[in-house]
Enzyme design. Structure first.
Site, PDB file in Angstrom:
ATOM      1  N   CYS A 267       0.824  -1.200   0.000  1.00  0.00           N
ATOM      2  CA  CYS A 267       0.000   0.000   0.000  1.00  0.00           C
ATOM      3  C   CYS A 267       0.868   1.264   0.000  1.00  0.00           C
ATOM      4  CB  CYS A 267      -0.976  -0.048   1.181  1.00  0.00           C
ATOM      5  SG  CYS A 267      -2.431   1.001   0.956  1.00  0.00           S
ATOM      6  N   HIS A 357      -3.729  -5.053   0.031  1.00  0.00           N
ATOM      7  CA  HIS A 357      -3.559  -5.565   1.395  1.00  0.00           C
ATOM      8  C   HIS A 357      -3.583  -7.094   1.425  1.00  0.00           C
ATOM      9  CE1 HIS A 357      -3.954  -1.838   3.890  1.00  0.00           C
ATOM     10  NE2 HIS A 357      -4.432  -1.391   2.734  1.00  0.00           N
ATOM     11  N   GLU A 359      -2.751  -9.008   3.788  1.00  0.00           N
ATOM     12  CA  GLU A 359      -3.128  -9.563   5.099  1.00  0.00           C
ATOM     13  C   GLU A 359      -4.629  -9.870   5.163  1.00  0.00           C
ATOM     14  OE1 GLU A 359      -4.566  -5.540   5.425  1.00  0.00           O
ATOM     15  OE2 GLU A 359      -2.668  -6.323   4.671  1.00  0.00           O
TER      16      GLU A 359
END
Length: 383
Positions: A267, A357, A359
């Protein structure tokens, strides 16, 4: 009637108005805290994961419009926050849930917003607002409720006097002030120095699950601070603000590139790598936000559904390999909606980044392999 119940009843009775900087307004009801707030109006297309969205530091100083019409169904729990607090400056929903229904819920979303002082608005046509932002672009906005509601000319003047996102340097407002360690799960295999520019809690957890001890360091850290933990790799996190203001993180990343340590950024970290390599950055018209964005990994041809939250992007050529001070670089990932650069990689040393992202909190797990790719780079360097 308890204090919290009285507060919620008062909020439900309070009129509210949302005023955009171009003069368009929407009237509804207060949701969360009563008062006034300002920020950049953006929309998120996720149908779930509102708690992770609210607590993502990358949303600092933004008023988030939820495109899903019904929000708050699952209430709020104490396990899913991605940071220590809610970071959005305002919240916009169409139909808030009257009663949360989930076995993990401990309070309603309305109560949580009010407790943390987040001013919101409900009962407006979020589809019309989203279409307006798609056509006109993200812009400054104010939400006013209760006694803050006045004539719209006065409110519009307040909105126009509020700060813009372009040129905003915000990482220091959301990141940690002190270093901390997230221990490896099971046997420790590697040590990573993670520069916190607005990191989400799940990110070091995903690395820890792979045997990585993660040292999370403040954004003001020096290169000596990073290498004091004897890292096998260095990570640059997500975060809010304009990457054009991030002079220290760019210089810090360039120092890491000079040492050819395995490097991974996500990001904001992708934008920092872009700047470190000599590319520019620019503000997107309305950005990518949500958990359903299609991205292609150009190194494998695989298409991933991914979680995004960014309003800026890297200006790098899609059609050729670029020469940089740190070797050859190429665009590794691209958004299939609009061809925005979604990833970079160096070909002559172990460094890469993605704009989204991996995660996945909240979101699909298509991009989890990127943490394994980081592990492979550290394994290769060690060998």
């Amino acid at each position: 009637m308890t204090t919290s119940t009285r507060g919620i009843a008062q909020q439900k009775a309070s009129p509210a108005v949302l005023v955009l900087e171009d003069g368009r307004s929407f009237r509804g009801r207060a949701y969360g805290a009563v008062g006034e707030t300002f920020g950049e109006a953006v929309f998120s297309t996720g149908m779930t994961g509102y708690q992770e969205t609210l607590t993502d530091p990358s949303y600092h100083r933004q008023v988030v419009v939820m495109t899903a019409p019904h929000i708050g169904n699952t209430g709020v729990n104490d396990e899913d926050p991605e940071s220590r607090r809610i970071w959005v400056s305002g919240y916009v929903v169409r139909d808030p849930a009257r009663v949360p229904s989930n076995w993990r819920s401990v309070r309603s979303l309305d109560e949580e917003l009010a407790a943390q002082g987040v001013v919101g608005i409900s009962g407006i046509d979020t589809r019309a607002l989203t279409r307006h932002l798609r056509e006109r672009g993200a812009m400054r906005v104010g939400i006013f409720s209760g006694e803050a509601v006045a004539d719209e000319a006065t409110l519009l003047a307040k909105v126009k006097n509020s700060p813009e996102m372009k040129g905003a340097d915000l990482c220091g407002e959301v990141a940690t002030d002190e270093a901390y360690v997230v221990p490896a799960v099971g046997e420790k295999r590697f040590t990573v120095a993670a520069v916190d520019l607005g990191i989400k809690g799940m990110t070091p957890q995903r690395m820890a699950e792979r045997g990585i001890e993660v040292h999370v360091l403040p954004p003001s850290s020096t290169v000596e601070d990073l290498y004091a933990v004897n890292p096998d790799g260095v990570f640059f996190s997500n975060g809010p603000g304009d990457p054009a203001t991030a002079e220290h993180p760019v210089a810090l990343m360039q120092a890491v590139l000079e040492r050819k340590t395995p490097l991974f950024g996500i990001c904001f970290g992708n934008q920092i790598l872009g700047r470190a390599l000599g590319f520019g950055t620019f503000k997107l018209k309305y950005g990518h936000r949500g958990i359903n964005q299609p991205v292609q990994d150009r190194t494998t041809g695989k298409v991933e559904v991914t979680a995004h939250n960014h309003g800026f992007a890297v200006d790098a050529p899609l059609d050729r390999v670029s020469e940089t001070p740190y070797g050859r670089a190429e665009v590794s990932h691209v958004c299939l909606n609009d061809d925005v650069v979604e990833g970079l990689q160096l070909l002559d040393q172990p460094a890469f980044s993605v704009q989204y992202h991996p995660e996945a909190a909240a979101g699909p797990h298509d991009a989890a392999y990127l943490f394994d790719r980081f592990v492979s780079l550290m394994e290769g360097q060690r060998a």
